[in-house]
Design a protein around this motif. Structure first.
Motif, PDB file in Angstrom:
ATOM      1  N   GLY A 380       0.561  -1.305   0.004  1.00 48.23           N
ATOM      2  CA  GLY A 380       0.019  -0.029  -0.157  1.00 48.23           C
ATOM      3  C   GLY A 380       1.014   0.790   0.358  1.00 48.23           C
ATOM      4  O   GLY A 380       2.014   1.273  -0.137  1.00 48.23           O
ATOM      5  N   THR A 381       0.450   2.092   0.092  1.00 45.57           N
ATOM      6  CA  THR A 381       0.537   4.395  -0.162  1.00 45.57           C
ATOM      7  C   THR A 381       0.420   4.139   1.162  1.00 45.57           C
ATOM      8  O   THR A 381      -0.753   4.397   1.809  1.00 45.57           O
ATOM      9  CB  THR A 381      -0.143   4.804  -0.961  1.00 45.57           C
ATOM     10  N   TYR A 382       1.332   4.848   1.881  1.00 44.50           N
ATOM     11  CA  TYR A 382       1.582   5.501   3.407  1.00 44.50           C
ATOM     12  C   TYR A 382       2.156   6.803   3.182  1.00 44.50           C
ATOM     13  O   TYR A 382       3.241   6.962   3.189  1.00 44.50           O
ATOM     14  CB  TYR A 382       2.106   4.602   4.121  1.00 44.50           C
ATOM     15  N   ILE A 383       1.610   7.550   3.851  1.00 44.67           N
ATOM     16  CA  ILE A 383       2.350   9.105   3.997  1.00 44.67           C
ATOM     17  C   ILE A 383       2.350   9.372   5.602  1.00 44.67           C
ATOM     18  O   ILE A 383       0.707   9.906   6.066  1.00 44.67           O
ATOM     19  CB  ILE A 383       2.120  10.274   3.355  1.00 44.67           C
ATOM     20  N   GLY A 384       2.901   9.905   6.416  1.00 48.40           N
ATOM     21  CA  GLY A 384       2.964  10.866   7.580  1.00 48.40           C
ATOM     22  C   GLY A 384       3.978  10.592   7.788  1.00 48.40           C
ATOM     23  O   GLY A 384       4.974  10.831   7.218  1.00 48.40           O
ATOM     24  N   ARG A 385       4.203  11.879   9.891  1.00 45.76           N
ATOM     25  CA  ARG A 385       5.920  10.860   9.551  1.00 45.76           C
ATOM     26  C   ARG A 385       6.382  10.041  10.526  1.00 45.76           C
ATOM     27  O   ARG A 385       6.062   8.983  10.593  1.00 45.76           O
ATOM     28  CB  ARG A 385       5.593  12.129  11.228  1.00 45.76           C
ATOM     29  N   CYS A 386       7.313  10.171  10.474  1.00 44.11           N
ATOM     30  CA  CYS A 386       8.298   8.720  10.518  1.00 44.11           C
ATOM     31  C   CYS A 386       8.910   8.904  11.400  1.00 44.11           C
ATOM     32  O   CYS A 386       9.319   9.911  12.388  1.00 44.11           O
ATOM     33  CB  CYS A 386       9.251   8.103   9.277  1.00 44.11           C
TER      34      CYS A 386
END
Length: 424
Positions: A380-386
């Motif tokens: 999947g595609t995930y966008i956020g703070r790592c």
């Protein structure tokens, strides 16, 4: 409509902000590249000699949230709301002080007395207040790098907190209340969140009511004033507040507590308004000021809702105003982390140690990343703070929750950590 896109040429010369559709077209034609995500800025691949129109930064300083807008020809083309973290700073300093005080009861080495060498220079501000000035100035300078800013406008609102607490005020200039000449109505609107203190109704004309009626020796101090709609004001009349709210004990308890709440927000605005003005003046740009009352009058004149960024657009003398954006950028101050060599538990004892190096595989904790996982159980595609790990397996905080165990090979930096969190 979203904010206009900021644009610079290949020599980093600021140009006139452009419509988002124009920015998308330039990116699609490969005539420009993305320079920054927040604020969204593109950079041309060629130099430009285009004439620029003057832009003005307008600021509505607040104790918790500051509004920022860019205005050209009475048109608001960019807006943001900057949320400060003064309360977090105060809590961190309080925690540090408590830990240090605990050392006094331990058998440690002798420490020389230091109570005579701590002088405060003129203009000193507490760290939680200084933070408000510095973050606002940071964003003013950041906008100046990417937009042709030629002027600054700041709202200078004043609350006389000393007289607000003094019930012995006398004289003809104070016959109308303890805040004559100041923004008492604006103060009550902020204090009661623009709601009737008795029924909670919103978006109606409000009246100022005395919690303890003047016929029963109630004073005009702001701690005895509240906002009320016309119906509640008439129903209460000169009845005691305990009798009027006898069937609403929760409302009575909340109202009495709120009425006596400290004036920390008003004090914060008073303490920082001139410090911010001096800091902005040091930028060598022409700066104008406006009162809070004039901003409020402009808002009623143009029939606009109460928000921090709209208040910023209405600072000072405003003949006409056109809002070309209705989605301000929300900026929350998070800070750059701590300098602790180890983390402690709630008793102050070390629980785990911090890695020596912040960067792992080119990433650091707090970076905004986009991970496109093509195989495995987490496709999947995930966008956020790592949150980085020395093993190269990161955790990503997304809107839907925390995704653990994402390899660095799938991650791509969207926006490097800069101490702020962004949203629309």
């Amino acid at each position: 409509m979203s904010n206009f896109a900021l644009i610079v040429d290949t020599n980093r010369r600021p140009l006139n902000p452009i419509h988002p559709a124009q920015a998308r077209l330039l990116l699609k034609q490969r005539k420009a590249s993305i320079l920054r995500r927040f604020p969204f800025t593109i950079i041309l691949k060629t130099a430009s000699n285009a004439q620029t129109q003057p832009l003005e930064i307008k600021i509505d300083p607040g104790s918790k949230v500051t509004g920022l807008v860019l205005v050209t020809n009475s048109k608001v083309i960019w807006a943001a709301e900057l949320t400060h973290r003064g309360a977090q700073i105060k809590a961190a300093l309080l925690s540090r002080r408590q830990l240090r005080r605990n050392r006094r009861s331990r058998k440690t080495r002798y420490r020389k007395a230091r109570f005579l060498n701590r002088t405060r220079p003129n203009g000193w501000l507490a760290p939680s207040l200084k933070h408000r000035v510095q973050t606002t100035l940071t964003w003013v300078n950041r906008l100046r790098r990417f937009a042709p800013v030629t002027a600054i406008a700041q709202e200078l609102v004043k609350f006389d907190t000393q007289l607000m607490q003094d019930e012995t005020i006398s004289g003809p200039e104070y016959q109308s209340g303890t805040l004559a000449g100041y923004e008492i109505r604006s103060y009550l609107l902020e204090k009661f969140d623009r709601k009737c203190a008795y029924c909670g109704v919103e978006h109606v004309p409000f009246e100022i009511d005395h919690i303890i009626p003047r016929s029963k020796n109630g004073s005009d101090r702001p701690s005895n004033l509240c906002l009320s709609c016309h119906d509640c004001n008439q129903a209460k009349s000169n009845h005691p507040i305990q009798e009027f709210l006898a069937d609403k004990p929760d409302v009575l308890k909340r109202l009495l507590a709120l009425a006596k709440s400290p004036l920390r927000d008003a004090a914060a605005v008073n303490s920082t308004r001139w410090a911010l003005f001096d800091a902005l003046k040091a930028t060598d740009l022409p700066i104008t000021t406006g009162t809070g009352g004039r901003t409020r009058w402009n808002r009623f004149r143009f029939q606009l809702p109460k928000t921090h960024w709209i208040d910023a657009a209405l600072v000072g003398a405003v003949e006409t105003i056109t809002l070309l954006t209705n989605r301000p950028l929300s900026i929350a101050c998070n800070g750059h982390g701590t300098r602790q060599s180890c983390r402690t538990d709630r008793f102050g004892f070390p629980s785990r140690y911090v890695p020596q190096y912040k960067f792992v595989k080119g990433f650091q904790t707090g970076d905004l990343v986009k991970a496109v996982v093509t195989k495995g159980k987490k496709v999947g595609t995930y966008i956020g703070r790592c949150a980085v790990r020395s093993s190269g397996s990161f955790n990503i905080s997304t809107k839907s929750g925390l995704i653990q165990g994402i390899s660095h090979r799938y991650c791509q930096t969207v926006h490097s950590k800069d101490g702020y969190n962004y949203s629309f």
